[in-house]
Design a protein around this motif. Structure first.
Motif, PDB file in Angstrom:
ATOM      1  N   ILE A 100       0.855  -1.204   0.000  1.00  0.00           N
ATOM      2  CA  ILE A 100       0.000   0.000   0.000  1.00  0.00           C
ATOM      3  C   ILE A 100       0.885   1.246   0.000  1.00  0.00           C
ATOM      4  O   ILE A 100       1.833   1.347   0.770  1.00  0.00           O
ATOM      5  N   PHE A 131       0.581   4.747   1.099  1.00  0.00           N
ATOM      6  CA  PHE A 131      -0.319   5.582   1.888  1.00  0.00           C
ATOM      7  C   PHE A 131      -0.137   7.040   1.505  1.00  0.00           C
ATOM      8  O   PHE A 131       0.962   7.580   1.586  1.00  0.00           O
ATOM      9  N   ARG A 132      -1.216   7.687   1.095  1.00  0.00           N
ATOM     10  CA  ARG A 132      -1.182   9.102   0.695  1.00  0.00           C
ATOM     11  C   ARG A 132      -1.566   9.931   1.918  1.00  0.00           C
ATOM     12  O   ARG A 132      -2.750  10.025   2.267  1.00  0.00           O
ATOM     13  N   ARG A 188     -10.628  12.130   8.478  1.00  0.00           N
ATOM     14  CA  ARG A 188     -10.081  13.263   7.728  1.00  0.00           C
ATOM     15  C   ARG A 188     -11.172  14.044   7.007  1.00  0.00           C
ATOM     16  O   ARG A 188     -11.025  15.229   6.730  1.00  0.00           O
ATOM     17  N   ASP A 245     -14.619  13.448   1.770  1.00  0.00           N
ATOM     18  CA  ASP A 245     -13.559  12.652   2.398  1.00  0.00           C
ATOM     19  C   ASP A 245     -12.228  13.084   1.793  1.00  0.00           C
ATOM     20  O   ASP A 245     -12.197  13.809   0.793  1.00  0.00           O
ATOM     21  N   ASP A 246     -11.130  12.625   2.397  1.00  0.00           N
ATOM     22  CA  ASP A 246      -9.823  13.033   1.871  1.00  0.00           C
ATOM     23  C   ASP A 246      -9.478  12.280   0.598  1.00  0.00           C
ATOM     24  O   ASP A 246      -8.868  12.845  -0.305  1.00  0.00           O
ATOM     25  N   LEU A 247      -9.875  11.002   0.534  1.00  0.00           N
ATOM     26  CA  LEU A 247      -9.375  10.149  -0.549  1.00  0.00           C
ATOM     27  C   LEU A 247     -10.426   9.111  -0.911  1.00  0.00           C
ATOM     28  O   LEU A 247     -11.121   8.590  -0.045  1.00  0.00           O
ATOM     29  N   ALA A 255     -10.642   5.419  -2.841  1.00  0.00           N
ATOM     30  CA  ALA A 255      -9.851   4.305  -3.381  1.00  0.00           C
ATOM     31  C   ALA A 255     -10.819   3.373  -4.123  1.00  0.00           C
ATOM     32  O   ALA A 255     -11.160   3.645  -5.277  1.00  0.00           O
ATOM     33  N   THR A 256     -11.330   2.322  -3.470  1.00  0.00           N
ATOM     34  CA  THR A 256     -12.311   1.438  -4.124  1.00  0.00           C
ATOM     35  C   THR A 256     -13.698   2.077  -4.170  1.00  0.00           C
ATOM     36  O   THR A 256     -14.568   1.612  -4.909  1.00  0.00           O
ATOM     37  N   GLY A 257     -13.918   3.087  -3.336  1.00  0.00           N
ATOM     38  CA  GLY A 257     -15.234   3.730  -3.282  1.00  0.00           C
ATOM     39  C   GLY A 257     -16.204   3.050  -2.324  1.00  0.00           C
ATOM     40  O   GLY A 257     -17.342   3.502  -2.188  1.00  0.00           O
ATOM     41  N   GLY A 258     -15.758   2.002  -1.641  1.00  0.00           N
ATOM     42  CA  GLY A 258     -16.646   1.286  -0.716  1.00  0.00           C
ATOM     43  C   GLY A 258     -17.160   2.171   0.413  1.00  0.00           C
ATOM     44  O   GLY A 258     -18.346   2.130   0.749  1.00  0.00           O
ATOM     45  N   THR A 259     -16.272   2.978   0.978  1.00  0.00           N
ATOM     46  CA  THR A 259     -16.661   3.856   2.085  1.00  0.00           C
ATOM     47  C   THR A 259     -17.621   4.934   1.590  1.00  0.00           C
ATOM     48  O   THR A 259     -18.656   5.199   2.210  1.00  0.00           O
ATOM     49  N   LEU A 312      -7.657   7.488  -6.396  1.00  0.00           N
ATOM     50  CA  LEU A 312      -6.762   6.432  -6.890  1.00  0.00           C
ATOM     51  C   LEU A 312      -7.517   5.738  -8.033  1.00  0.00           C
ATOM     52  O   LEU A 312      -8.271   4.791  -7.796  1.00  0.00           O
ATOM     53  N   HIS A 358      -1.989   1.620  -6.044  1.00  0.00           N
ATOM     54  CA  HIS A 358      -2.831   1.441  -4.855  1.00  0.00           C
ATOM     55  C   HIS A 358      -2.457   2.409  -3.754  1.00  0.00           C
ATOM     56  O   HIS A 358      -1.321   2.811  -3.640  1.00  0.00           O
TER      57      HIS A 358
HETATM   58  P1  AMP Z   1     -12.190   3.073  -0.093  1.00  0.00           P
HETATM   59  O1  AMP Z   1     -13.402   2.725   0.740  1.00  0.00           O
HETATM   60  O2  AMP Z   1     -11.486   1.859  -0.627  1.00  0.00           O
HETATM   61  O3  AMP Z   1     -12.522   4.080  -1.177  1.00  0.00           O
HETATM   62  O4  AMP Z   1     -11.130   3.751   0.892  1.00  0.00           O
HETATM   63  C1  AMP Z   1     -11.278   5.092   1.254  1.00  0.00           C
HETATM   64  C2  AMP Z   1     -10.937   5.341   2.704  1.00  0.00           C
HETATM   65  O5  AMP Z   1      -9.756   4.657   3.097  1.00  0.00           O
HETATM   66  C3  AMP Z   1     -10.694   6.818   2.917  1.00  0.00           C
HETATM   67  O6  AMP Z   1     -11.322   7.228   4.136  1.00  0.00           O
HETATM   68  C4  AMP Z   1      -9.178   6.966   2.957  1.00  0.00           C
HETATM   69  O7  AMP Z   1      -8.791   7.900   3.929  1.00  0.00           O
HETATM   70  C5  AMP Z   1      -8.647   5.559   3.261  1.00  0.00           C
HETATM   71  N1  AMP Z   1      -7.600   5.119   2.303  1.00  0.00           N
HETATM   72  C6  AMP Z   1      -7.722   4.094   1.416  1.00  0.00           C
HETATM   73  N2  AMP Z   1      -6.586   3.918   0.701  1.00  0.00           N
HETATM   74  C7  AMP Z   1      -5.727   4.868   1.128  1.00  0.00           C
HETATM   75  C8  AMP Z   1      -4.370   5.248   0.761  1.00  0.00           C
HETATM   76  N3  AMP Z   1      -3.678   4.600  -0.194  1.00  0.00           N
HETATM   77  N4  AMP Z   1      -3.801   6.295   1.394  1.00  0.00           N
HETATM   78  C9  AMP Z   1      -4.491   6.972   2.358  1.00  0.00           C
HETATM   79  N5  AMP Z   1      -5.749   6.664   2.762  1.00  0.00           N
HETATM   80  C10 AMP Z   1      -6.371   5.629   2.156  1.00  0.00           C
END
Ligand code: AMP
Length: 189
Positions: free
Chosen positions: A32, A34-35, A72, A132-134, A136-140, A164, A189
């Motif tokens: 991973i 981490f950003r 965040r 949100d700050d970021l 990734a998969t969009g699940g959150t 991402l 990732h």
């Molecule tokens: P997701 O549900 O996969 O879109 O993940 C998004 C959540 O996980 C956000 O709240 C991000 O802060 C954290 N996150 C996922 N991947 C990273 C990454 N590579 N760097 C920093 N935060 C991440």
């Protein structure tokens, strides 16, 4: 399908913000990248620019509430709500909110997690922006969208500092008809 990518203030600004984000390889686990946006938050100009441009596409959308995702998303969401002259609603991890809640499960790489919102936080029909700050998969973010919709809110969009794109989160939101906006994209990732 309701999806329109939003352009914003140009390549130099993107580069400036990108340079303020610290990348930590192999955190929290191997593979991973981490950003870390704490370095951007600590920079007065960078923070101002990020808030300004995260809010910009939604300035004329009559947003009633910003819903920020723990943790965040709280920092950014509060400032964006102030800018959009609307209220702020926290979306928290399970068990943190003191009043009656509605919960939404979502899938992690291993197992499931739950986010919650106060059952009376969102006025029916109110126009809500997810922050949100970021992504990734969009699940959150997808869970946050469903939570707001189940609470009677109307999702107007979602805004992030980082996308991402290889993980497909913004496409996933587009599939739900949600307009999303990001400032910076990182491959991988
Ligand atoms: P997701 O549900 O996969 O879109 O993940 C998004 C959540 O996980 C956000 O709240 C991000 O802060 C954290 N996150 C996922 N991947 C990273 C990454 N590579 N760097 C920093 N935060 C991440």
């Amino acid at each position: 399908m309701l999806f329109w990518p939003v352009n914003w203030a140009g390549e130099q600004h993107v580069q400036d913000l990108e340079d303020l984000i610290r990348t930590i390889p192999d955190y929290p686990k191997p593979g991973i990248m981490f950003r870390d946006i704490t370095t951007l938050l600590a920079d007065a100009k960078g923070l101002k620019k990020a808030i300004q441009h995260m809010a910009k596409p939604f300035e004329n959308e009559n947003i009633d509430a910003v819903a920020g995702i723990e943790a965040r998303g709280f920092i950014l969401g509060g400032a964006i709500a102030d800018r959009l002259q609307c209220g702020f609603i926290p979306i928290r991890k399970k068990g943190k909110l003191p009043w009656k809640t509605i919960g939404q499960e979502y899938t992690l790489e291993y197992g499931v997690d739950v986010i919650e919102v106060h059952e009376d936080a969102i006025a029916p029909g109110s126009r809500v922006l997810i922050v949100d700050d970021l992504i990734a998969t969009g699940g959150t973010a997808e869970a946050a969208v469903k939570l707001v919709q189940r609470s009677g809110g109307n999702i107007i969009g979602a805004t992030f500092i980082v996308d991402l794109p290889d993980l497909g989160g913004m496409q996933r939101l587009a599939g739900l008809g949600v307009r999303s906006h990001k400032l910076v994209a990182f491959g991988g990732h």
